[in-house]
Design an enzyme around this catalytic site. Structure first.
Site, mmCIF file in Angstrom:
data_model
loop_
_atom_site.group_PDB
_atom_site.id
_atom_site.type_symbol
_atom_site.label_atom_id
_atom_site.label_comp_id
_atom_site.label_asym_id
_atom_site.label_seq_id
_atom_site.Cartn_x
_atom_site.Cartn_y
_atom_site.Cartn_z
ATOM 1 N N ALA A 67 -18.401 6.470 -33.184
ATOM 2 C CA ALA A 67 -17.392 6.519 -32.125
ATOM 3 C C ALA A 67 -17.498 7.870 -31.430
ATOM 4 C CB ALA A 67 -16.007 6.336 -32.727
ATOM 5 N N GLY A 109 -19.185 4.242 -36.414
ATOM 6 C CA GLY A 109 -19.084 2.968 -35.689
ATOM 7 C C GLY A 109 -20.443 2.317 -35.462
ATOM 8 N N GLU A 112 -21.007 0.499 -38.551
ATOM 9 C CA GLU A 112 -20.076 -0.647 -38.555
ATOM 10 C C GLU A 112 -20.510 -1.727 -37.569
ATOM 11 O OE1 GLU A 112 -16.837 2.165 -38.049
ATOM 12 O OE2 GLU A 112 -15.775 1.143 -39.666
ATOM 13 N N GLU A 132 -17.276 9.615 -41.279
ATOM 14 C CA GLU A 132 -15.922 9.881 -40.755
ATOM 15 C C GLU A 132 -15.158 10.885 -41.612
ATOM 16 O OE1 GLU A 132 -17.294 6.873 -41.062
ATOM 17 O OE2 GLU A 132 -16.852 5.644 -39.298
HETATM 18 N N1 COA Z 1 -19.514 11.407 -30.393
HETATM 19 C C1 COA Z 1 -19.714 12.125 -29.274
HETATM 20 N N2 COA Z 1 -20.866 12.736 -28.978
HETATM 21 C C2 COA Z 1 -21.862 12.641 -29.884
HETATM 22 C C3 COA Z 1 -21.733 11.907 -31.076
HETATM 23 C C4 COA Z 1 -20.490 11.274 -31.317
HETATM 24 N N3 COA Z 1 -20.273 10.524 -32.411
HETATM 25 N N4 COA Z 1 -22.879 11.990 -31.766
HETATM 26 C C5 COA Z 1 -23.723 12.739 -31.023
HETATM 27 N N5 COA Z 1 -23.103 13.126 -29.876
HETATM 28 C C6 COA Z 1 -23.644 13.951 -28.796
HETATM 29 C C7 COA Z 1 -23.684 15.423 -29.164
HETATM 30 O O1 COA Z 1 -22.414 16.011 -28.936
HETATM 31 C C8 COA Z 1 -24.747 15.931 -28.224
HETATM 32 O O2 COA Z 1 -24.193 16.026 -26.919
HETATM 33 P P1 COA Z 1 -24.534 17.345 -26.005
HETATM 34 O O3 COA Z 1 -26.027 17.355 -25.902
HETATM 35 O O4 COA Z 1 -23.837 17.053 -24.707
HETATM 36 O O5 COA Z 1 -23.994 18.501 -26.759
HETATM 37 C C9 COA Z 1 -25.746 14.768 -28.176
HETATM 38 O O6 COA Z 1 -25.015 13.617 -28.580
HETATM 39 C C10 COA Z 1 -26.906 14.959 -29.121
HETATM 40 O O7 COA Z 1 -26.404 15.168 -30.434
HETATM 41 P P2 COA Z 1 -26.701 16.474 -31.322
HETATM 42 O O8 COA Z 1 -25.562 16.630 -32.265
HETATM 43 O O9 COA Z 1 -27.017 17.619 -30.444
HETATM 44 O O10 COA Z 1 -28.018 15.989 -32.093
HETATM 45 P P3 COA Z 1 -28.515 16.510 -33.516
HETATM 46 O O11 COA Z 1 -29.897 16.004 -33.655
HETATM 47 O O12 COA Z 1 -28.255 17.955 -33.690
HETATM 48 O O13 COA Z 1 -27.553 15.743 -34.570
HETATM 49 C C11 COA Z 1 -26.320 13.869 -35.494
HETATM 50 C C12 COA Z 1 -27.543 14.343 -34.662
HETATM 51 C C13 COA Z 1 -26.226 12.352 -35.407
HETATM 52 C C14 COA Z 1 -26.501 14.302 -36.957
HETATM 53 C C15 COA Z 1 -25.050 14.522 -34.928
HETATM 54 O O14 COA Z 1 -25.000 14.253 -33.524
HETATM 55 C C16 COA Z 1 -23.764 13.994 -35.523
HETATM 56 O O15 COA Z 1 -23.407 14.360 -36.632
HETATM 57 N N6 COA Z 1 -23.029 13.159 -34.742
HETATM 58 C C17 COA Z 1 -21.740 12.657 -35.150
HETATM 59 C C18 COA Z 1 -21.856 11.574 -36.205
HETATM 60 C C19 COA Z 1 -20.482 11.137 -36.643
HETATM 61 O O16 COA Z 1 -19.713 11.851 -37.227
HETATM 62 N N7 COA Z 1 -20.146 9.847 -36.332
HETATM 63 C C20 COA Z 1 -18.910 9.253 -36.724
HETATM 64 C C21 COA Z 1 -17.905 9.426 -35.671
HETATM 65 S S1 COA Z 1 -16.331 8.741 -36.162
#
Ligand code: COA
Length: 258
Positions: A67, A109, A112, A132
């Site tokens: 999400a 999500g 999910e 989460e």
């Molecule tokens: N919501 C909003 N934006 C997200 C996102 C999310 N769940 N997951 C990734 N993004 C965005 C990042 O903010 C970044 O945006 P930006 O370039 O404008 O700053 C872009 O996507 C790329 O992600 P980034 O975090 O820079 O890549 P990474 O390779 O360093 O890390 C992940 C990849 C997947 C490990 C990391 O993005 C992450 O932990 N995301 C969240 C996962 C999460 O908690 N999901 C559950 C949500 S309830």
């Protein structure tokens, strides 16, 4: 046909393909994306020419990284209650088979969403998880329930309480991923399965999906009833007559979906 900003809809023979298309944000699922996805799936579900639907993510890095955290950061419980979260229910009600073609991250999500699908194909670089907990919340689109029913209590607890990522291979060994394929082959493999499914009699496929899903929602006696009703019902279909005749006449069946 509806116009979408965050999803792409294509048709390949009798297969619908919906691509989550927000690659710069790793296909993070904001409210509009989930609403568009639900609408696109419903549209394909109604389309008689389509027999199966594949869901995949745009870009090299993710199916969906969860999400949209930016969108959720300042939300109140009432915002969540009234903010369109029930679009997930519309995905749950899709009657045609859904295949997830997963590449890279399927987190929160995204995981999910894969769990809403009926078959999961993953590239070997796919990473699943319910992170989460690391944000101070828990899964809200069925993760705790569908994982528990698929993996059992202990692996689910580990995924949901620790929030770590798990590889496609490990989840395949645990029975959650159907097929692991070399990186980049996920969509090709999903389409191969989808086209095979498209050959099957569609009413039987629909009632079979419904019967299997009943196992997740009912006690055994009720699930067996649901299965038996669908089994009997299929004896009214032209496809049943055609399928059995074709067998007896030693020819290939031509199913019409009637
Ligand atoms: N919501 C909003 N934006 C997200 C996102 C999310 N769940 N997951 C990734 N993004 C965005 C990042 O903010 C970044 O945006 P930006 O370039 O404008 O700053 C872009 O996507 C790329 O992600 P980034 O975090 O820079 O890549 P990474 O390779 O360093 O890390 C992940 C990849 C997947 C490990 C990391 O993005 C992450 O932990 N995301 C969240 C996962 C999460 O908690 N999901 C559950 C949500 S309830």
């Amino acid at each position: 046909m509806a116009e979408y900003q965050y999803v792409l809809v294509e048709r390949d023979e009798r297969v619908g393909i919906v691509t989550l298309n927000r690659p710069a944000k790793l296909n993070a699922l904001n409210t509009q994306l989930v609403a568009e996805l639900s609408t696109a799936l419903e549209e394909l579900d109604r389309d008689e020419a389509i027999r199966c639907i594949v869901i995949t993510g745009a870009g090299e890095r993710a199916f969906a990284a969860g999400a949209d955290i930016e969108e959720m950061a300042d939300k109140s419980p009432i915002d969540m209650l009234t903010g369109g979260f029930e679009a997930w229910e519309r995905i749950r009600r899709i009657k045609k088979p859904l295949i997830a073609a997963v590449n890279g991250y399927a987190l929160g999500g995204g995981c999910e969403l894969a769990l809403h699908c009926d078959i999961i194909v993953a590239s070997e670089n796919a990473r699943f998880g319910q992170p989460e907990i690391l944000l101070g919340i828990i899964p809200g689109a069925g993760g705790t329930q569908r994982l528990a029913r698929t993996l059992g209590k202990y692996r689910t607890m580990e995924m949901v309480l620790l929030g770590n990522q798990i590889s496609a291979r490990e989840l395949a060994d645990l029975g959650l991923v159907n097929r692991v394929v070399p990186q980049g082959e996920h969509l090709k493999e999903a389409l191969k399965i989808a086209k095979e499914l498209a050959e099957r009699p569609p009413i039987a496929v629909r009632l079979a999906k419904e019967a299997v899903l009943a196992a997740f929602e009912t006690p055994l006696a009720e699930g067996l009833e649901a299965e038996r009703r669908n089994f009997f019902l299929l004896f009214a279909s032209e496809d049943k007559r055609e399928g059995m005749r074709a067998f007896l006449e030693k020819r290939r069946a031509q199913f019409q979906g009637r």
